[in-house]
Motif scaffolding. Sequence first.
Motif, short mmCIF file in Angstrom:
data_model
loop_
_atom_site.label_atom_id
_atom_site.label_comp_id
_atom_site.label_asym_id
_atom_site.label_seq_id
_atom_site.Cartn_x
_atom_site.Cartn_y
_atom_site.Cartn_z
N ASN A 1 0.85 -1.19 0.00
CA ASN A 1 0.00 0.00 0.00
C ASN A 1 0.89 1.24 0.00
O ASN A 1 1.13 1.86 1.04
CB ASN A 1 -0.92 -0.02 1.22
N LYS A 2 1.39 1.63 -1.17
CA LYS A 2 2.36 2.71 -1.27
C LYS A 2 1.78 4.07 -0.90
O LYS A 2 2.50 4.95 -0.41
CB LYS A 2 2.93 2.77 -2.69
N ARG A 3 0.50 4.29 -1.14
CA ARG A 3 -0.11 5.61 -0.94
C ARG A 3 -0.97 5.68 0.31
O ARG A 3 -1.64 6.69 0.54
CB ARG A 3 -0.95 6.00 -2.17
N GLY A 4 -0.98 4.63 1.12
CA GLY A 4 -1.73 4.66 2.37
C GLY A 4 -3.23 4.76 2.19
O GLY A 4 -3.91 5.43 2.99
N VAL A 5 -3.76 4.11 1.16
CA VAL A 5 -5.21 4.17 0.91
C VAL A 5 -5.93 3.25 1.88
O VAL A 5 -5.31 2.46 2.62
CB VAL A 5 -5.53 3.78 -0.55
N SER A 6 -7.25 3.30 1.87
CA SER A 6 -8.07 2.50 2.77
C SER A 6 -7.79 1.01 2.59
O SER A 6 -7.53 0.53 1.49
CB SER A 6 -9.56 2.78 2.49
N LYS A 7 -7.86 0.26 3.70
CA LYS A 7 -7.66 -1.19 3.65
C LYS A 7 -8.79 -1.89 2.91
O LYS A 7 -8.65 -3.07 2.55
CB LYS A 7 -7.52 -1.74 5.06
N THR A 8 -9.86 -1.18 2.68
CA THR A 8 -10.93 -1.74 1.84
C THR A 8 -10.45 -1.87 0.40
O THR A 8 -10.83 -2.80 -0.32
CB THR A 8 -12.17 -0.82 1.88
N ILE A 9 -9.58 -0.95 0.01
CA ILE A 9 -9.03 -0.98 -1.35
C ILE A 9 -7.82 -1.91 -1.42
O ILE A 9 -7.75 -2.78 -2.29
CB ILE A 9 -8.63 0.45 -1.79
N ILE A 10 -6.89 -1.73 -0.49
CA ILE A 10 -5.68 -2.58 -0.44
C ILE A 10 -5.54 -3.12 0.98
O ILE A 10 -5.00 -2.44 1.86
CB ILE A 10 -4.42 -1.79 -0.84
N PRO A 11 -6.03 -4.33 1.24
CA PRO A 11 -5.94 -4.91 2.59
C PRO A 11 -4.51 -5.24 2.97
O PRO A 11 -3.66 -5.46 2.10
CB PRO A 11 -6.81 -6.18 2.47
N SER A 12 -4.26 -5.30 4.28
CA SER A 12 -2.92 -5.58 4.77
C SER A 12 -2.71 -7.06 5.08
O SER A 12 -1.57 -7.50 5.31
CB SER A 12 -2.64 -4.76 6.03
N THR A 13 -3.78 -7.84 5.09
CA THR A 13 -3.67 -9.27 5.39
C THR A 13 -3.21 -10.03 4.15
O THR A 13 -3.42 -9.58 3.01
CB THR A 13 -5.03 -9.81 5.85
N PRO A 14 -2.58 -11.20 4.32
CA PRO A 14 -2.15 -12.01 3.18
C PRO A 14 -3.33 -12.37 2.28
O PRO A 14 -4.43 -12.66 2.75
CB PRO A 14 -1.55 -13.26 3.84
N GLN A 15 -3.09 -12.34 0.97
CA GLN A 15 -4.11 -12.61 -0.03
C GLN A 15 -3.77 -13.89 -0.79
O GLN A 15 -2.61 -14.11 -1.15
CB GLN A 15 -4.21 -11.44 -1.02
N VAL A 16 -4.80 -14.69 -1.05
CA VAL A 16 -4.60 -15.94 -1.78
C VAL A 16 -4.65 -15.64 -3.28
O VAL A 16 -5.63 -15.06 -3.77
CB VAL A 16 -5.68 -16.98 -1.41
N VAL A 17 -3.61 -16.04 -3.98
CA VAL A 17 -3.52 -15.81 -5.42
C VAL A 17 -4.56 -16.66 -6.15
O VAL A 17 -4.78 -17.83 -5.81
CB VAL A 17 -2.11 -16.13 -5.94
N ASN A 18 -5.19 -16.04 -7.14
CA ASN A 18 -6.24 -16.66 -7.96
C ASN A 18 -7.53 -16.92 -7.18
O ASN A 18 -8.41 -17.65 -7.65
CB ASN A 18 -5.76 -17.96 -8.61
N LYS A 19 -7.64 -16.30 -5.99
CA LYS A 19 -8.89 -16.32 -5.24
C LYS A 19 -9.22 -14.90 -4.78
O LYS A 19 -10.25 -14.35 -5.16
CB LYS A 19 -8.78 -17.25 -4.03
N ASP A 20 -8.35 -14.33 -3.96
CA ASP A 20 -8.54 -12.95 -3.51
C ASP A 20 -7.96 -11.95 -4.49
O ASP A 20 -8.47 -10.83 -4.62
CB ASP A 20 -7.87 -12.75 -2.14
N VAL A 21 -6.87 -12.34 -5.14
CA VAL A 21 -6.17 -11.44 -6.06
C VAL A 21 -5.74 -12.21 -7.31
O VAL A 21 -5.70 -13.44 -7.30
CB VAL A 21 -4.92 -10.81 -5.41
N ALA A 22 -5.43 -11.46 -8.33
CA ALA A 22 -4.86 -12.03 -9.56
C ALA A 22 -3.55 -11.31 -9.87
O ALA A 22 -3.40 -10.12 -9.56
CB ALA A 22 -5.84 -11.87 -10.72
#
Length: 318
Positions: A109-130
């Motif tokens: 999160n380079k710009r410190g935006v809301s965690k709704t946009i970029i969460p800080s928790t680990p994300q599962v590839v091909n499920k939560d993120v691509a």
Amino acid sequence: MAETKKKKNPKYDFCKRYKGCGAEVKTFINQVAQNLKNKYYNVWMSKFKWSGLDEEIKEQEQNYIMRHFWSEGTVALRNIKGLNLIAMCPWNTETYNYLDFPEKIVLVNKRGVSKTIIPSTPQVVNKDVALLYCLPNHKSISSVVYYYIERMIQVEIVINNNLKLQNIPFVIGVTEEDKDQFDDIIEKILNNELVVFTSVNDIKKLQTLATNAPYIVDKLKTYLVSLENELLTVLGIDNSGAQAKQAQLTVDEVNASNDIINDYGLAIEDEIKAWLERANAVLGRNISIEAKTKPVDSTHDYEDVTITESKEKSEEAE
């Protein structure tokens, strides 16, 4: 604990091999480097037309993805909950699967935006993120381009030095008594007088400072063009017209050049499309790219020129 991913595009110091050089040379190197970086960055940024991004900010999203392909070689995409929008950002690997691909990642999160946009928790590839990549080796575009830029800078330095050597003035050894006499002789020579009369002893003094430095700027410029053509080929951009005059190329040579350009270009395009297909399935999107430079296929033009010139030469021979 998240594994720190190696930065894929460290700041490239084009002056590192010239640390002992003076300020003038370093300034010249920086100017050449900046000019070349801007040139090929702009070439890369305009390579594809993107579709299926968020309509309201599609230009910004396209720019963001292409910028990160240039600097990092990859970017992460995810849907923003509650909004029909996607978020995109850099990422670090948390864990890998057994095929050596990222399984869980941490978004940056380079710009410190809301965690709704970029969460800080680990994300599962091909499920939560691509994830998107632009090269089969998953490196950045700049890592390829900067190698060629450094080579081009070396050539530009040699060209600059060779031009300086060619600009060394006449050096004439004279005494204080005959200085005025030689001033008159040199003035007549520089004024393009057809005949200048002087003594035999004066002629012996009219010598130049010998550097034994041949004029090689033309050869260096040819080499510089070949480096640029090679780089454009790696980027999958048509440069066959710059390699030689059409009449000097055979059909087989053009076909071979076109095949290489197309292979490199398709390696980039196919890699992006493959990961976009996966991303679309994860995000429920229809994002696509179209290369603005079409595959090279103009052998008939070269063939026509070759056949015409061959026919003309045959008629002249007869």
